[in-house]
Enzyme design. Structure first.
Site, PDB file in Angstrom:
ATOM      1  N   LYS A 114     -36.507  17.286   2.916  1.00  0.00           N
ATOM      2  CA  LYS A 114     -35.488  16.459   2.241  1.00  0.00           C
ATOM      3  C   LYS A 114     -36.155  15.529   1.240  1.00  0.00           C
ATOM      4  O   LYS A 114     -35.663  15.351   0.132  1.00  0.00           O
ATOM      5  CB  LYS A 114     -34.698  15.624   3.253  1.00  0.00           C
ATOM      6  CG  LYS A 114     -33.936  16.468   4.223  1.00  0.00           C
ATOM      7  CD  LYS A 114     -32.464  16.166   4.232  1.00  0.00           C
ATOM      8  CE  LYS A 114     -31.801  17.270   5.026  1.00  0.00           C
ATOM      9  NZ  LYS A 114     -30.448  17.160   5.338  1.00  0.00           N
ATOM     10  N   LYS A 196     -34.358  29.938   4.812  1.00  0.00           N
ATOM     11  CA  LYS A 196     -33.489  30.285   5.947  1.00  0.00           C
ATOM     12  C   LYS A 196     -32.008  30.169   5.567  1.00  0.00           C
ATOM     13  O   LYS A 196     -31.641  29.370   4.711  1.00  0.00           O
ATOM     14  CB  LYS A 196     -33.822  29.419   7.169  1.00  0.00           C
ATOM     15  CG  LYS A 196     -33.306  28.018   7.104  1.00  0.00           C
ATOM     16  CD  LYS A 196     -33.238  27.346   8.477  1.00  0.00           C
ATOM     17  CE  LYS A 196     -32.493  26.036   8.301  1.00  0.00           C
ATOM     18  NZ  LYS A 196     -32.170  25.302   9.473  1.00  0.00           N
ATOM     19  N   LYS A 199     -26.185  26.445   6.449  1.00  0.00           N
ATOM     20  CA  LYS A 199     -24.790  26.117   6.197  1.00  0.00           C
ATOM     21  C   LYS A 199     -24.617  25.090   5.095  1.00  0.00           C
ATOM     22  O   LYS A 199     -23.524  24.903   4.597  1.00  0.00           O
ATOM     23  CB  LYS A 199     -24.144  25.626   7.483  1.00  0.00           C
ATOM     24  CG  LYS A 199     -24.887  24.529   8.192  1.00  0.00           C
ATOM     25  CD  LYS A 199     -24.382  24.450   9.612  1.00  0.00           C
ATOM     26  CE  LYS A 199     -25.117  23.399  10.407  1.00  0.00           C
ATOM     27  NZ  LYS A 199     -24.727  23.397  11.794  1.00  0.00           N
TER      28      LYS A 199
HETATM   29  P1  AMP Z   1     -28.052  23.350  13.034  1.00  0.00           P
HETATM   30  O1  AMP Z   1     -27.038  24.172  12.370  1.00  0.00           O
HETATM   31  O2  AMP Z   1     -29.142  22.940  12.115  1.00  0.00           O
HETATM   32  O3  AMP Z   1     -27.484  22.249  13.880  1.00  0.00           O
HETATM   33  O4  AMP Z   1     -28.736  24.356  14.053  1.00  0.00           O
HETATM   34  C1  AMP Z   1     -28.146  24.727  15.250  1.00  0.00           C
HETATM   35  C2  AMP Z   1     -28.969  25.793  15.903  1.00  0.00           C
HETATM   36  O5  AMP Z   1     -28.933  27.002  15.120  1.00  0.00           O
HETATM   37  C3  AMP Z   1     -30.443  25.434  16.061  1.00  0.00           C
HETATM   38  O6  AMP Z   1     -30.908  25.938  17.307  1.00  0.00           O
HETATM   39  C4  AMP Z   1     -31.096  26.169  14.928  1.00  0.00           C
HETATM   40  O7  AMP Z   1     -32.441  26.467  15.210  1.00  0.00           O
HETATM   41  C5  AMP Z   1     -30.253  27.437  14.816  1.00  0.00           C
HETATM   42  N1  AMP Z   1     -30.271  27.971  13.440  1.00  0.00           N
HETATM   43  C6  AMP Z   1     -29.831  27.359  12.314  1.00  0.00           C
HETATM   44  N2  AMP Z   1     -30.010  28.137  11.220  1.00  0.00           N
HETATM   45  C7  AMP Z   1     -30.606  29.285  11.665  1.00  0.00           C
HETATM   46  C8  AMP Z   1     -31.056  30.489  11.020  1.00  0.00           C
HETATM   47  N3  AMP Z   1     -30.936  30.685   9.715  1.00  0.00           N
HETATM   48  N4  AMP Z   1     -31.596  31.454  11.800  1.00  0.00           N
HETATM   49  C9  AMP Z   1     -31.719  31.281  13.141  1.00  0.00           C
HETATM   50  N5  AMP Z   1     -31.312  30.175  13.800  1.00  0.00           N
HETATM   51  C10 AMP Z   1     -30.772  29.180  13.088  1.00  0.00           C
END
Ligand code: AMP
Ligand code: TRP
Length: 331
Positions: A114, A196, A199
């Site tokens: 960031k 990666k 969202k």
């Molecule tokens: P977040 O959306 O950042 O709160 O992530 C929630 C969960 O989803 C965490 O365990 C992340 O490691 C997993 N996660 C988020 N983006 C990815 C991705 N592109 N591939 C695999 N796991 C993901």
């Protein structure tokens, strides 16, 4: 009984990456580890480390809770709750800020990314986020934490914090272990397979949202970036786009990448993508349908009330002991 704890931030939408990296894993673990307790929460206090529109945040928090249930969690065995409804989590987050060093927080790649992007107005809570995340986990004495690859570093810091606390105050918190899936831990962006799938991406062709309709899913997969080799093989170095699509296929169907590669070795990218689109639609459509029923139901509210009560009970007792240990308050 062993306890498994995980959380997800209600910012942006939920992507196929969240599903394959975290949610699906959680559901699978639940089927496999029948003698464990499963705590799962929506991390709304983490969400406000960046600016949120209040009404949207509240809606998304419920959407994600409903989506989790729609993914097939065992409702009897899941303690599902909203982070902000357990104030002890934030309270412990503050205490843990006093057990982590600036240098450690400065090394966190999510934070560094960031800063590198020169995002203005980086809040102090974004900086101290890993202390709150550690609190989310160790407050419940989690044994295991299923997460995607991007959270590995935060989990390592959580372990360090727990150990440091235990060393100074005497054994008190369980030191958790991360559980990172072998396939699907890092689903990449469909348009830019070097980063990666996220969202918060501005380019919505790069990610598949769990709320996307069938036509959008098909369109996004069809327009996913590949390469000009025209050969189906798993080579993340030279064919990162295709490798990512193979990973998605494998992770959705629970087949090995090897098997899929053999199955498609004489096929074109187009044929492979068309089939992959069907696979992904086949996974997401039933979830989406179930979500639509759950999100409006009283059952969702009841599950969240129940989850809050169970989590609160543990959190309250643990925090009372924790404060006694560190010498704050009267007794
Ligand atoms: P977040 O959306 O950042 O709160 O992530 C929630 C969960 O989803 C965490 O365990 C992340 O490691 C997993 N996660 C988020 N983006 C990815 C991705 N592109 N591939 C695999 N796991 C993901
Ligand atoms: N930081 C995680 C993410 O961005 C979400 C999260 C918050 C979490 N607290 C947690 C995950 C505790 C596992 C356990 O993805």
């Amino acid at each position: 009984m062993k306890r498994i704890v995980s959380g997800i931030k209600p910012t942006g939408t939920l992507t196929l990456g969240n599903y394959l990296g975290a949610i699906k894993q959680f559901v699978k673990l639940q089927q496999k580890m029948t003698d464990c307790e499963f705590y799962l929460f929506i991390a709304d206090m983490h969400a406000i480390t960046t600016r949120q529109v209040p009404a949207e945040l509240r809606k998304r928090t419920l959407d994600i809770a409903a989506m989790y249930l729609a993914c097939g969690l065992d409702r009897e065995r899941t303690v599902l709750y909203i982070q902000s409804e357990i104030p002890q989590q934030t309270e412990l987050g503050y205490i843990l800020q006093s057990n982590v060093y600036m240098g450690e927080l400065e090394r966190m790649t999510q934070y560094k990314d960031k800063v590198a992007k020169q995002e203005t107005s980086i809040t102090s809570s974004l900086f101290t986020y890993p202390a709150l995340m550690a609190a989310d986990i160790i407050l419940y004495d989690a044994d295991y934490v299923p997460v995607g690859d991007d959270q590995k570093q935060h989990l390592e810091l959580t372990r360090t914090i727990a150990q440091r606390f235990n060393n100074y105050y005497g054994d008190f918190f369980t030191v958790p272990e991360p559980l990172i899936p072998e396939v699907g831990a890092r689903i990449m962006d469909l348009q830019n397979p070097e980063k990666k799938m996220s969202k918060s991406d501005e380019n919505d062709k790069g990610y598949i949202s769990m709320f996307d309709d069938e036509a959008s899913i098909r369109r996004k997969i069809r327009s996913a970036v590949t390469d000009s080799f025209g050969i189906i093989r798993f080579d993340p170095e030279n064919q990162p786009g295709l490798a990512n699509l193979l990973t998605i296929y494998a992770s959705c169907t629970d087949q090995s990448i090897e098997e899929i590669k053999d199955q498609y070795q004489d096929k074109s990218y187009k044929e492979f993508k068309d089939d992959l689109a069907e696979v992904v639609v086949g996974v997401l459509k039933p979830i989406h349908d179930a979500y639509q029923t759950i999100v409006k139901s009283q059952e969702l509210q009841d599950i969240l009330d129940h989850g809050r009560d169970i989590a609160s009970d543990y959190a309250f007792k643990k925090m009372r002991k924790c404060k006694r240990k560190i010498g704050v308050g009267r007794k």
